[in-house]
Scaffold this motif. Structure first.
Motif, mmCIF file in Angstrom:
data_model
loop_
_atom_site.group_PDB
_atom_site.id
_atom_site.type_symbol
_atom_site.label_atom_id
_atom_site.label_comp_id
_atom_site.label_asym_id
_atom_site.label_seq_id
_atom_site.Cartn_x
_atom_site.Cartn_y
_atom_site.Cartn_z
ATOM 1 N N GLU A 19 0.865 -1.196 -0.098
ATOM 2 C CA GLU A 19 -0.157 -0.085 -0.027
ATOM 3 C C GLU A 19 0.845 1.319 0.062
ATOM 4 O OE1 GLU A 19 -2.496 -3.280 2.078
ATOM 5 O OE2 GLU A 19 -0.448 -2.868 1.854
ATOM 6 N N CYS A 20 2.021 1.197 0.778
ATOM 7 C CA CYS A 20 3.018 2.446 0.774
ATOM 8 C C CYS A 20 3.197 2.910 -0.437
ATOM 9 C CB CYS A 20 3.912 2.130 1.679
ATOM 10 S SG CYS A 20 5.090 0.775 1.044
ATOM 11 N N ILE A 21 3.706 1.999 -1.694
ATOM 12 C CA ILE A 21 4.112 2.336 -2.826
ATOM 13 C C ILE A 21 2.679 2.613 -3.745
ATOM 14 C CG2 ILE A 21 5.042 1.264 -5.022
ATOM 15 C CD1 ILE A 21 6.951 -0.645 -3.524
ATOM 16 N N ARG A 22 1.790 1.861 -3.519
ATOM 17 C CA ARG A 22 0.539 2.073 -4.443
ATOM 18 C C ARG A 22 -0.164 3.302 -4.262
ATOM 19 N NH1 ARG A 22 -3.721 -0.827 -3.930
ATOM 20 N NH2 ARG A 22 -3.565 -1.768 -1.889
ATOM 21 N N PRO A 25 1.873 9.527 -3.801
ATOM 22 C CA PRO A 25 1.579 10.328 -5.107
ATOM 23 C C PRO A 25 2.694 10.184 -5.980
ATOM 24 C CG PRO A 25 0.735 11.404 -3.004
ATOM 25 C CD PRO A 25 1.615 10.017 -2.686
ATOM 26 N N MET A 26 4.191 10.530 -5.484
ATOM 27 C CA MET A 26 5.298 10.772 -6.191
ATOM 28 C C MET A 26 5.492 9.372 -7.139
ATOM 29 S SD MET A 26 6.217 13.483 -5.276
ATOM 30 C CE MET A 26 7.879 13.941 -6.023
ATOM 31 N N VAL A 27 5.161 8.257 -6.793
ATOM 32 C CA VAL A 27 5.208 6.997 -7.567
ATOM 33 C C VAL A 27 4.302 7.078 -8.602
ATOM 34 C CG1 VAL A 27 4.632 4.583 -7.779
ATOM 35 C CG2 VAL A 27 5.971 5.681 -5.604
ATOM 36 N N ARG A 28 3.012 7.579 -8.409
ATOM 37 C CA ARG A 28 1.912 7.882 -9.526
ATOM 38 C C ARG A 28 2.395 8.709 -10.548
ATOM 39 N NH1 ARG A 28 -4.042 7.690 -6.481
ATOM 40 N NH2 ARG A 28 -3.499 5.763 -5.485
ATOM 41 N N ALA A 33 9.777 7.500 -5.223
ATOM 42 C CA ALA A 33 9.917 8.068 -3.852
ATOM 43 C C ALA A 33 10.030 6.893 -2.865
ATOM 44 C CB ALA A 33 8.919 9.166 -3.422
ATOM 45 N N ILE A 34 9.156 5.753 -3.205
ATOM 46 C CA ILE A 34 9.184 4.761 -2.303
ATOM 47 C C ILE A 34 9.343 3.380 -3.231
ATOM 48 C CG2 ILE A 34 6.836 4.928 -2.064
ATOM 49 C CD1 ILE A 34 7.172 3.637 0.811
ATOM 50 N N ARG A 35 9.932 2.544 -2.959
ATOM 51 C CA ARG A 35 10.269 1.133 -3.815
ATOM 52 C C ARG A 35 10.444 -0.122 -2.946
ATOM 53 N NH1 ARG A 35 15.447 0.112 -3.756
ATOM 54 N NH2 ARG A 35 16.987 1.796 -3.877
ATOM 55 N N GLN A 36 10.420 -1.096 -3.599
ATOM 56 C CA GLN A 36 10.692 -2.381 -2.823
ATOM 57 C C GLN A 36 12.341 -2.514 -2.960
ATOM 58 O OE1 GLN A 36 8.962 -5.809 -4.700
ATOM 59 N NE2 GLN A 36 9.841 -7.213 -3.438
ATOM 60 N N ASP A 37 12.886 -2.697 -1.634
ATOM 61 C CA ASP A 37 14.136 -2.840 -1.858
ATOM 62 C C ASP A 37 14.654 -4.423 -2.103
ATOM 63 O OD1 ASP A 37 16.933 -2.114 -1.186
ATOM 64 O OD2 ASP A 37 16.462 -1.557 0.894
ATOM 65 N N THR A 38 16.111 -4.446 -2.059
ATOM 66 C CA THR A 38 16.456 -5.736 -2.249
ATOM 67 C C THR A 38 16.059 -6.925 -1.440
ATOM 68 O OG1 THR A 38 18.760 -5.133 -0.928
ATOM 69 C CG2 THR A 38 18.656 -4.944 -3.265
#
Length: 347
Positions: A19-22, A25-28, A33-38
């Motif tokens: 949910e944090c990524i979805r 607003p910046m990701v959209r 701004a937020i992504r899945q790390d390794t």
């Protein structure tokens, strides 16, 4: 300036739908701004993040935190443990001949500061991906009061002795009799005095492995104070001790530091003990587990007042024992002291 913290223990990507990524607003707008790390968990880019806080609200496990801080703090950045992790700001210059008490909530950087002052942790100034060398740390402080301090600690001309927080680990790394350990580390020939101060005589023939938490605490303090140091760094010296033992420890710390004209930094949560130990108080503010900021040393009364106001607790001075006593919440004295802004009375 923005600080983003991801609690790796709370972040559970296998139990959420990111949910944090979805909802970011910046990701959209195709800015990551937020992504899945390794490791599969969330990573927040503090440079791209707008600080809107939507990800914080959408996370079902309360694993994210976004804190907006004044840009002026950046110049005081002392240490960060890694990406999206706790960060500490500001280092104070030790004042010779004084005992400085450190107060603040848990997880706000007090123990970290002691490790930096002891030379055990090299500050990275937030550059955790390219940490500086000791030489670069010294160079960083050229023209400031901390230049000579780090030059002395790293060069061996200035000796800092650190009593760590977790004394229960001592028997795991040191073996033998209590007396043998203390005699071996008595660099100033004052062991007999300290043994008397802390009432350790009956423990000298005992093996370290059979000592209780309180006994290990007093042994660790005795070992620290018997060393030939320029600064003593004591982390929670009253843990495991009863009231009278705490006061005996406080008197020993004050006697030795004053007699030698050296400095002590003492992390201590017990107000009564801190009241007996400290000349000055340094209050940490911030948010536990997110960031901490070390304040300037204040007088005992002002420092206590600042800290207790943070905690929304008031103390009075007992008329008979002269020891601090906590007021009952919403009692007459509690209300009166809060109304006057005097959360702590030293008189």
């Amino acid at each position: 300036m923005r600080v983003a913290v991801v609690d790796k223990e709370r972040c559970k990507p296998d139990k959420c739908t990111y949910e944090c990524i979805r909802f970011c607003p910046m990701v959209r707008t195709r800015r990551e701004a937020i992504r899945q790390d390794t490791d599969g968990k969330a990573y927040v880019s503090e440079y791209i993040c707008s600080g809107c806080g939507i990800c914080v609200k959408k996370c079902p496990f309360d694993a994210l935190s976004i804190v907006n801080l004044p840009d002026a703090l950046e110049s005081e950045h002392l240490h960060r443990f890694g990406p999206n992790s706790f960060t500490l700001y500001r280092i104070p210059k030790p004042r010779q001949g004084s005992v400085v008490g450190l107060l603040g909530r848990n997880g706000i950087g007090k123990s970290t500061l002691l490790k930096v002052l002891a030379g055990e942790l090299i500050p990275n100034f937030g550059k955790f991906d390219e940490p500086p060398t000791k030489e670069e740390v010294i160079e960083h402080y050229i023209g400031t009061p901390m230049y000579e301090y780090f030059e002395g600690v790293y060069g061996g001309d200035f000796k800092a002795i650190h009593k760590p927080q977790y004394v229960d680990k001592i028997p795991k790394v040191v073996k033998g009799k209590t007396g043998e350990l203390l005699e071996k580390l008595d660099e100033r020939g004052v062991l007999d005095e300290i043994v008397d101060d802390l009432e350790l005589g009956h423990l000298l023939d005992r093996d370290l492995t059979v000592l209780s938490g309180g006994e290990l605490q007093r042994v660790a303090i005795a070992e620290c104070l018997s060393r030939d140091a320029d600064i003593y760094l004591l982390d929670e010296p009253s843990a495991y001790l009863d009231v009278e033992e705490r006061l005996a420890v406080a008197r020993a710390i004050r006697r030795i530091t004053k007699m030698r004209g050296v400095t002590a930094f003492v992390v201590e949560h017990d107000i009564v003990t801190q009241d007996f130990i400290a000349d000055k108080i340094m209050v940490f503010d911030g948010e536990s587990g997110k960031y901490g900021h070390a304040g300037n040393p204040q007088s005992l009364e002002d420092g206590m007042n600042t800290f207790l106001e943070q905690m929304d607790v008031t103390f009075r001075r007992d008329g008979d024992t002269k020891r601090p006593r906590v007021n009952k919440p919403d009692s007459r004295l509690d209300r009166e002291q809060k109304q006057s802004g005097r959360y702590y009375y030293s008189a």
